[in-house]
Design an enzyme around this catalytic site. Sequence first.
Site, PDB file in Angstrom:
ATOM      1  N   TYR A 147       0.854  -1.193   0.000  1.00  0.00           N
ATOM      2  CA  TYR A 147       0.000   0.000   0.000  1.00  0.00           C
ATOM      3  C   TYR A 147       0.886   1.238   0.000  1.00  0.00           C
ATOM      4  CZ  TYR A 147      -3.515   3.390   1.561  1.00  0.00           C
ATOM      5  OH  TYR A 147      -4.365   4.482   1.674  1.00  0.00           O
ATOM      6  N   ASP A 242       9.304   3.128  -0.054  1.00  0.00           N
ATOM      7  CA  ASP A 242       8.242   3.684   0.775  1.00  0.00           C
ATOM      8  C   ASP A 242       8.478   3.307   2.228  1.00  0.00           C
ATOM      9  OD1 ASP A 242       5.944   4.387   2.111  1.00  0.00           O
ATOM     10  OD2 ASP A 242       4.578   3.687   0.551  1.00  0.00           O
ATOM     11  N   LYS A 272       3.616   9.130   8.882  1.00  0.00           N
ATOM     12  CA  LYS A 272       3.368   8.531  10.200  1.00  0.00           C
ATOM     13  C   LYS A 272       4.308   9.077  11.278  1.00  0.00           C
ATOM     14  CE  LYS A 272       0.581   4.911   8.338  1.00  0.00           C
ATOM     15  NZ  LYS A 272       0.686   4.203   7.077  1.00  0.00           N
TER      16      LYS A 272
END
Length: 434
Positions: A147, A242, A272
């Site tokens: 994702y 990522d 995050k």
Amino acid sequence: MNTSDRSTSSAWHERAGKVVPGGVSSPVRAFRAVGGDPVYFTSGEGAWVTDVDGNRYVDLVGSWGPMILGHAHPTVTSAVTDVVRHSSSFGAPTAAETLLAEEILRRVPVAERVRFVSSGTEATMTAIRLARAATGRDLIVKFVGCYHGHSDALLVQAGSGVMTLGLPNSPGVTAGAAGDTITVPYGDRAAVEAVFEQYPDRIAAVFTEAAPANMGVVPPPEGFNVFLREITAKFGSLFVFDEVMTGFRVGPGGWWMRYESGPAPDLFAYGKVIGGGYPLAAVAGSAAVMDQLAPLGPVYQAGTLSGNPVAATAGLTTLQQLDDAAYAHIDATAAEVLRIASDALTAAGVPHSPQRAGSLVSIYFTENPVRNMADASAQDEAAFGRFFHGMLDRGVSLPPSAYEAWFVSTAHDDEALSAIAAAAPDAAREAAAD
Ligand SMILES: *Cc1c(COP(=O)(O)O)cnc(C)c1O
């Protein structure tokens, strides 16, 4: 069963459903995969969260990663409060962004520039645009189950959120956008080689999660990330790493700095943890690629609240607390949570595979180790749902999906671990009972 009363949460969820699609601002929060109504929280302190009905839980969600210091960390709270008192945003540069960028590059010396955005989705979206501009090519390669946020080109075979809802791909993504994205099974070198043989001069970039953690946690096969670095370099494509989940969580400089070596990826995506619980994310990489961004270069990218002083201060203050001792604590605590849950499931005879990549952990409710999305889909989601509710009813809040990592913080101490250990055996027995 020691069912806690969550009627006020349920009432809010019913009310929310009348004004917000599904009652939630992000789909996996809706408990569709595990059944029941989501819990409405009102406060958090360290490893603990309290809901609107007054129930307390050990939190293993951590807002899906950002709360690495636990909730309402006093140092972060006071730094943010100081900033907010003097305004939350100017739409002009502030020192906080530069200080945060310097701290990121100190931790990731293989990158040279950082551009701040407000979400991981924007970071990877910017990485695509940069990769296409830098190479003059269109195609993006990504792995099934990885994702990278919900932008069109990357929302193809994209793991947890979409898996949880049984949507392999989302309607509303045009055939053009999906057609420029090639998906291959995670960890499959031969499949990656085949794609490059088929399109030797058309691939702008290969995207990967540093360690996949949005289909549950899958440790990258030995040498796989370095292989991706090498094959992209060989064919003149960019390698986009990522680290939105892993960055500054699995080690001081994230996954690449701790677990890989050799020539670095061209671009990194962060999010995050670097926002310390506020909306902030970043793309980072070599000056040659990053300086393509406006105003230096022709690649446009912008954001009204990008790098705002509140989020930048929260991120910087968070990183400043994360020293070697903090990472050692997180590593050990994540391993211990995994051991406690796995031992309880073993004792109850529940087939499962405990998985770990650095300090990212999760449990698949299937016997065999999971290496990719196809393996992950073989799990018994209903058994996970029973385990999830068994834990929740006994005061432990797990992510409400069998395809998510579990998150610990520096605040998860012996008391939190004891509470998890007290809940796990009964929850595991409920997971076993069909
Ligand atoms: C969470 C996540 C994203 C998306 O970040 P948002 O801030 O939710 O847009 C991208 N990539 C990875 C690996 C993630 O875990």
